[in-house]
Design an enzyme around this catalytic site. Sequence first.
Site, PDB file in Angstrom:
ATOM      1  N   LEU A 160      -5.662  19.945 -97.832  1.00  0.00           N
ATOM      2  CA  LEU A 160      -5.536  18.797 -98.714  1.00  0.00           C
ATOM      3  C   LEU A 160      -5.701  17.516 -97.899  1.00  0.00           C
ATOM      4  O   LEU A 160      -5.658  17.532 -96.682  1.00  0.00           O
ATOM      5  CB  LEU A 160      -4.182  18.820 -99.419  1.00  0.00           C
ATOM      6  CG  LEU A 160      -3.817  20.097-100.192  1.00  0.00           C
ATOM      7  CD1 LEU A 160      -2.466  19.922-100.892  1.00  0.00           C
ATOM      8  CD2 LEU A 160      -4.895  20.466-101.194  1.00  0.00           C
ATOM      9  N   GLY A 236     -15.528  22.123-108.014  1.00  0.00           N
ATOM     10  CA  GLY A 236     -15.268  22.085-109.448  1.00  0.00           C
ATOM     11  C   GLY A 236     -16.378  21.400-110.220  1.00  0.00           C
ATOM     12  O   GLY A 236     -16.869  20.349-109.810  1.00  0.00           O
ATOM     13  N   GLU A 331     -27.567  -5.021 -88.730  1.00  0.00           N
ATOM     14  CA  GLU A 331     -26.983  -5.359 -90.019  1.00  0.00           C
ATOM     15  C   GLU A 331     -27.978  -6.200 -90.816  1.00  0.00           C
ATOM     16  O   GLU A 331     -28.558  -7.162 -90.298  1.00  0.00           O
ATOM     17  CB  GLU A 331     -25.671  -6.130 -89.828  1.00  0.00           C
ATOM     18  CG  GLU A 331     -25.120  -6.814 -91.054  1.00  0.00           C
ATOM     19  CD  GLU A 331     -24.810  -5.875 -92.202  1.00  0.00           C
ATOM     20  OE1 GLU A 331     -25.108  -6.248 -93.357  1.00  0.00           O
ATOM     21  OE2 GLU A 331     -24.287  -4.782 -91.951  1.00  0.00           O
ATOM     22  N   ALA A 448      -8.064   3.931 -99.880  1.00  0.00           N
ATOM     23  CA  ALA A 448      -7.075   4.954-100.208  1.00  0.00           C
ATOM     24  C   ALA A 448      -5.857   4.362-100.912  1.00  0.00           C
ATOM     25  O   ALA A 448      -5.306   4.968-101.829  1.00  0.00           O
ATOM     26  CB  ALA A 448      -6.647   5.691 -98.935  1.00  0.00           C
ATOM     27  N   HIS A 585      12.808 -14.079 -85.321  1.00  0.00           N
ATOM     28  CA  HIS A 585      12.141 -14.713 -84.183  1.00  0.00           C
ATOM     29  C   HIS A 585      12.533 -13.980 -82.892  1.00  0.00           C
ATOM     30  O   HIS A 585      13.687 -13.623 -82.726  1.00  0.00           O
ATOM     31  CB  HIS A 585      12.559 -16.178 -84.089  1.00  0.00           C
ATOM     32  CG  HIS A 585      12.050 -16.887 -82.874  1.00  0.00           C
ATOM     33  ND1 HIS A 585      10.759 -17.352 -82.777  1.00  0.00           N
ATOM     34  CD2 HIS A 585      12.670 -17.192 -81.697  1.00  0.00           C
ATOM     35  CE1 HIS A 585      10.584 -17.924 -81.597  1.00  0.00           C
ATOM     36  NE2 HIS A 585      11.743 -17.843 -80.926  1.00  0.00           N
TER      37      HIS A 585
END
Length: 611
Positions: A160, A236, A331, A448, A585
Amino acid sequence: MAIVEVQVPDIGDFEEVGVIELLVQPGDTVRLEQSLITVESDKASMEIPSSAAGVVKELKLKLGDKVRQGSVILTLESAAVASTPAAAPAAAPAPAAAPAPAPAAQAPAVAATPAGRHAGPVDVECDLLVLGAGPGGYSAAFRAADLGLKVVLVERYATLGGVCLNVGCIPSKALLHVAAVMDEVRHMADLGVSFGAPSVNIDTLRGHKDKVIGKLTGGLAAMAKMRKVTTLRGLGRFLDPHHLQVAETQGPGSEASGATKALRFKRAIIAAGSQSVKLPFFPQDDRIVDSTGALGLKAVPKKMLIVGGGIIGLEMGTVYSSLGARLDVVEMTDGLMQGADRDLVKVWEKMNKGRFDKVMLKTKTVGAEATPEGIKVQFEGLDGSRSEGLYDLVLQAVGRTPNGRKIGAEQAGVVVTDRGFIPVDVQMRTNVPHIHAIGDIVGQPMLAHKAVHEAHVAAEVIAGELLGDKELASAAFNARVIPSVAYTDPEVAWVGLTEDQAKAQGLKVKKGLFPWSASGRAIANGRDEGFTKLLFDDSPEAHGHGKILGGGIVGTHAGDMIGEIALAIEMGADAVDLGKTIHPHPTLGESIGMAAEVAHGSCTDLPPARR
């Protein structure tokens, strides 16, 4: 053969209900008590079973029709007539009202296709199917199980956790931590502490990464067992709106075993995620990898090309550079790490300049060739200029594409856009009311932490509807902001409105910026290159007391601190709220309070503002 009329049986207190789903079509073979239609009143929804077995001859109703006890559903060609009609199943609470599904922003929605029909045997039945066991999927499954539902979690891999845990967020952070320590040690000589040059055992380092993954995946497996969540390993694909076929997988990857199982579900959550985009002109070669391949850490190249200047590529570049590789990056746009404000990125660029031999902006990769000496890559600037380079390793990091078109969603009648996204509403509901979707597959940002919150919403809505809990059924995903973090060195984190966005939209904002060169903790750490920036509403309507709209941090541990700014935006805090919140602090986190004081005009840790 006899022609049998199948009628709506006793449906309890409901005088008349609407047909919201047709589960069979003419020509289908149906079993005794197989569900034929789904009906819904203002209080409940239920499936009507067949009182006989046979082949559907003719449907006597259509979607939207109103039916009552005795209404004819269809005619069957049957060899035998059932002696008594089947009783109606217990009514399930109707779905809570929710806004109509909104198309994903990335692409226009396409029309739903007619759903498929499955009339074969079923191996597993459940209240809730969750397709995909990444952070969103397992969170949805666990939350639904905690609320009392019978849950089946389908995942193609042996463990998982999905991409994030197995080949993404977690293993990359394990390696980035090692890289950060190595880089930190190199600077210790300036402080009077010297170490020898590091000696890297790549196998041991890879083993450390795998151990981190194993600890977390093992924990997920244990929690699934504790919650009685059934896990099925396989790929699935939907067969129809209430059935899924699982093609079982085996081995370390997702190799098909040849066995299949059919699963019937009342509700479903699609959490099938995304995969790396692969450029079509790159040849098949072990020296050309995506982020998953890069995390395999087979060897350290002398020369590495990163195709794409986004977060994933730059994080992996940080790891390989710290281990000894020299980097080039290409890029197409005019800057790296798009999405973050340029002043944040400039600090990162200054600190990381030594890692790169070339940073090729406004440049396309147009060709590649595998040679014995390396991968020869051709580039073309937007100005038409041409160049090429030779590399030991090429990382493709040009983005991710959703898996919406790989799960048979059209068989369930679920709308999928041309790009593979699944549009949902605020309850994560697709156009098919009992099927929800979450995570990367519903649109940007593909993160996520977004998926987990969406998962909880979908699970709660479903549990609320099935169990009759109106409060749960009213759950909705209404987050104001979602933070982003580049776990590079230094880290770059931002949330809410950026300064670039405010300028583009013509919004008037007040900026509070606190440089870490004035932070005692940052100076003590020898890492005072960063800063914390907050943006507050400075429109006339705010009357000088505008709420916080966004913020960004560049520096060590920026990702650990950005959550406070996100909370401030969610709570509608202003500069006084943040500035008067006492921060400990000396910490880096107190820079948030001080940035708020700068915006308010009350900061005493910086020279007074010019008047």
